[in-house]
Design an enzyme around this catalytic site. Structure first.
Site, PDB file in Angstrom:
ATOM      1  N   GLY A 194       1.249  -0.101  -5.006  1.00 45.01           N
ATOM      2  CA  GLY A 194       0.019  -0.880  -5.058  1.00 45.01           C
ATOM      3  C   GLY A 194      -0.722  -0.590  -6.340  1.00 45.01           C
ATOM      4  O   GLY A 194      -1.020   0.567  -6.621  1.00 45.01           O
ATOM      5  N   CYS A 244       0.800  -1.214   0.000  1.00 48.48           N
ATOM      6  CA  CYS A 244       0.000   0.000   0.000  1.00 48.48           C
ATOM      7  C   CYS A 244       0.834   1.266   0.000  1.00 48.48           C
ATOM      8  O   CYS A 244       1.987   1.272   0.410  1.00 48.48           O
ATOM      9  CB  CYS A 244      -0.876   0.064   1.252  1.00 48.48           C
ATOM     10  SG  CYS A 244      -1.992  -1.309   1.435  1.00 48.48           S
ATOM     11  N   TYR A 258      14.218  -2.346  -2.219  1.00 48.37           N
ATOM     12  CA  TYR A 258      13.332  -2.522  -3.366  1.00 48.37           C
ATOM     13  C   TYR A 258      12.080  -1.661  -3.373  1.00 48.37           C
ATOM     14  O   TYR A 258      11.703  -1.115  -4.405  1.00 48.37           O
ATOM     15  CB  TYR A 258      12.913  -4.004  -3.456  1.00 48.37           C
ATOM     16  CG  TYR A 258      11.898  -4.300  -4.535  1.00 48.37           C
ATOM     17  CD1 TYR A 258      12.237  -4.195  -5.882  1.00 48.37           C
ATOM     18  CD2 TYR A 258      10.596  -4.672  -4.203  1.00 48.37           C
ATOM     19  CE1 TYR A 258      11.296  -4.451  -6.878  1.00 48.37           C
ATOM     20  CE2 TYR A 258       9.656  -4.939  -5.193  1.00 48.37           C
ATOM     21  CZ  TYR A 258      10.003  -4.820  -6.521  1.00 48.37           C
ATOM     22  OH  TYR A 258       9.089  -5.072  -7.493  1.00 48.37           O
ATOM     23  N   ASN A 275      -1.251   1.908   5.508  1.00 56.79           N
ATOM     24  CA  ASN A 275      -0.149   1.151   4.900  1.00 56.79           C
ATOM     25  C   ASN A 275       0.469   0.307   6.007  1.00 56.79           C
ATOM     26  O   ASN A 275       0.951   0.861   6.998  1.00 56.79           O
ATOM     27  CB  ASN A 275       0.883   2.113   4.313  1.00 56.79           C
ATOM     28  CG  ASN A 275       2.129   1.417   3.775  1.00 56.79           C
ATOM     29  OD1 ASN A 275       3.190   2.012   3.708  1.00 56.79           O
ATOM     30  ND2 ASN A 275       2.012   0.162   3.379  1.00 56.79           N
ATOM     31  N   GLY A 276       0.460  -0.982   5.846  1.00 55.40           N
ATOM     32  CA  GLY A 276       1.029  -1.872   6.864  1.00 55.40           C
ATOM     33  C   GLY A 276       0.138  -3.071   7.073  1.00 55.40           C
ATOM     34  O   GLY A 276      -0.703  -3.387   6.225  1.00 55.40           O
TER      35      GLY A 276
END
Ligand code: SF4
Length: 489
Positions: free
Chosen positions: A45, A19, A261, A120-121
């Site tokens: 995402g 996300c 990344y 996000n998570g």
């Protein structure tokens, strides 16, 4: 597996960040700004996107599957999202699965007023909390772990929404970077360890929050600072901010894979240019794992900065031995098998004239299942490379992530199944080497890993998870693998 068909969807064998979040308040064009910010976070995402706005009286929401541009590029779409405050979300789906009901921001009308949340998570005790809430009568609209926070806020007995929100967060474990909207304004916060990133910027009186600094750059905002681990920043409709630190002091543990990344190379993460960090990892890789060769070839695009670093350190020419098409869109309906093969080759292809007769060292950011690495090695050999060596700009990924990253189950991770030499045989390279965990730390932070107090979350390499994992305790045990787990070299 048909090795004569270089089916090179190089992104199919990567860990995927699940996300990205973006929020703007005190902005004339909050939803347009948010759409632009989300577009810059698209790499985090690509399965769904959503924006919720507030016009001073009502909340408005538009959510859809697909890319940001598929949903928010028209005046009609942004026209249904009026107001000076908006937040948005891009997502992959793992926890909770796909489907429109799980697309964020999630919104609820609570007794204390409207509440929109983008996350996000991943909450690693979400199932545990959810079971408890359902037993008490809660009815969930989605299967997303984020909805648990809404129910915890709804059932909290504290008087203000801020206190209820803090009360809810005290019950969750795992990783969360959140933007929340209430009628009073916006709250941005990170979990106490700051596992997932979140930064703050300004454009005049407009305050913006984003998962990465690249989104601030793209909307023309000036980077102000990161949201600190465990910090809640509250912003009212005049853009006035206040900081709250309700969780006490914790040593932060940001995700080291952001450097490897996830983040875009033009972002600054944890005070360091991601591009420079990746180059430094490549240099470290060359120092630790030199091999005589003629060309350094990146696996595009994520291997490029590390390959530049490797080439600079080793003095071997950097060349684009694999070419990626930038015009690959949706899958086409193909008239025949041969056409389908050529459509796959549309994505990535060997630069035959360059690699023929050469000793190649391939540089990639990570190996997950290993299947793609094997195809790339095979493709280089078919193009006439005389030797193909493989160097990886991260340690072996031997453990699953439970903090919001789409990792295959542990039994599918190549490094959980094999030691170094069997891995080399599996991908059919002439040699294989990974940067060491200390080398990775040295490259991104200039100090080696302190095993008593690691600076980052590095659990997918070390298996040392920085939080408890209530929902997953039974999942990641080696005994559950269908074969013995080897120590990874
Ligand atoms: Fe990042 Fe790996 Fe930690 Fe997940 S387990 S947060 S991918 S370092």
């Amino acid at each position: 597996m048909n090795l004569t068909n270089p089916l090179l969807d190089l992104h199919g064998d990567k860990l995927r960040e699940e996300c990205g979040v973006f929020g703007a308040i005190n902005a004339n064009d909050a939803s347009a700004l948010t759409a632009l910010g989300l577009h810059a976070l698209q790499h985090r995402g690509q399965e769904a996107a959503g924006i919720t706005s507030y016009d001073g009286e009502e909340f408005h929401s538009l959510r859809g599957t697909g890319h940001v541009a598929d949903n928010f590029s028209s005046a009609e779409a942004l026209g249904v999202l009026p107001g000076n405050m908006a937040s948005g979300h891009v997502r992959y789906s793992t926890t909770g699965g796909a489907g429109l009901r799980n697309v964020q921001p999630l919104y609820a009308d609570l007794a204390a007023g409207g509440f929109a949340i983008a996350h996000n998570g991943n909450i690693s005790n979400a199932q545990h909390l959810r079971d408890d809430l359902v037993r008490k009568g809660a009815i969930f609209q989605s299967t997303s772990d984020t909805e648990v926070i809404i129910h915890l806020v709804a059932t909290s007995r504290y008087p203000t929404l801020l206190d209820r929100f803090v009360d809810a967060l005290r019950m969750v474990e795992g990783a969360y970077s959140l933007t929340v909207m209430t009628k009073e304004g916006m709250i941005a916060c990170r979990d106490p360890l700051g596992i997932r990133p979140l930064v703050m910027g300004r454009i005049g009186k407009t305050v913006v929050f984003a998962s990465e600094t690249v989104a601030l750059d793209v909307v023309g905002a000036k980077f102000e600072r990161q949201v600190d681990p465990g910090e809640l920043i509250q912003v009212d409709h005049e853009g006035k901010t206040s900081s709250h630190r309700p969780f006490g002091e914790h040593k932060s543990r940001p995700c080291i894979f952001e450097h490897v990344y996830f983040s875009r190379p033009d972002s600054i993460f944890d005070g360091r240019s991601v591009y420079e960090a990746r180059k430094a990892i490549g240099m470290q890789l060359a120092i630790e794992n030199h091999v005589d060769c003629d060309l350094v070839v990146p696996v595009p695009d994520s291997g490029v900065p590390a390959a530049i670093g490797y080439a600079q350190q080793s003095g071997v020419p950097f060349e684009l031995g694999i070419i990626r098409s930038h015009y690959v869109g949706r899958t086409f309906i193909q008239p025949s098998d041969s056409a389908r093969q050529s459509s796959v080759k549309r994505k990535h292809n060997a630069n035959r004239g360059l690699v023929e007769g050469k000793r190649i060292v391939l540089i990639d950011d990570s190996i997950v299942r290993g299947t793609t690495s094997m195809k790339i090695v095979e493709m280089m050999r078919e193009a006439g490379a005389t030797e193909v060596h493989f160097r990886v700009a991260s340690p072996p990924t031997a453990h699953s992530c439970f903090y919001g990253v789409d990792t295959p189950e542990r039994s599918k991770l190549l490094a959980a199944r094999m030691e170094l030499e069997p891995m080399r045989e599996f991908i059919r390279a002439d040699s294989l080497a990974f940067v060491s965990i200390d080398g990775l730390y040295r490259a991104v932070s200039e100090v080696e890993r302190d095993s008593d107090q690691p600076k980052y979350c590095d659990a997918c390499f070390t298996g040392e998870y920085p939080t408890s994992l209530t929902d997953h305790n039974e999942v990641d045990k080696p005994a559950q693998l269908p074969f013995p787990v080897n120590k990874v070299a």
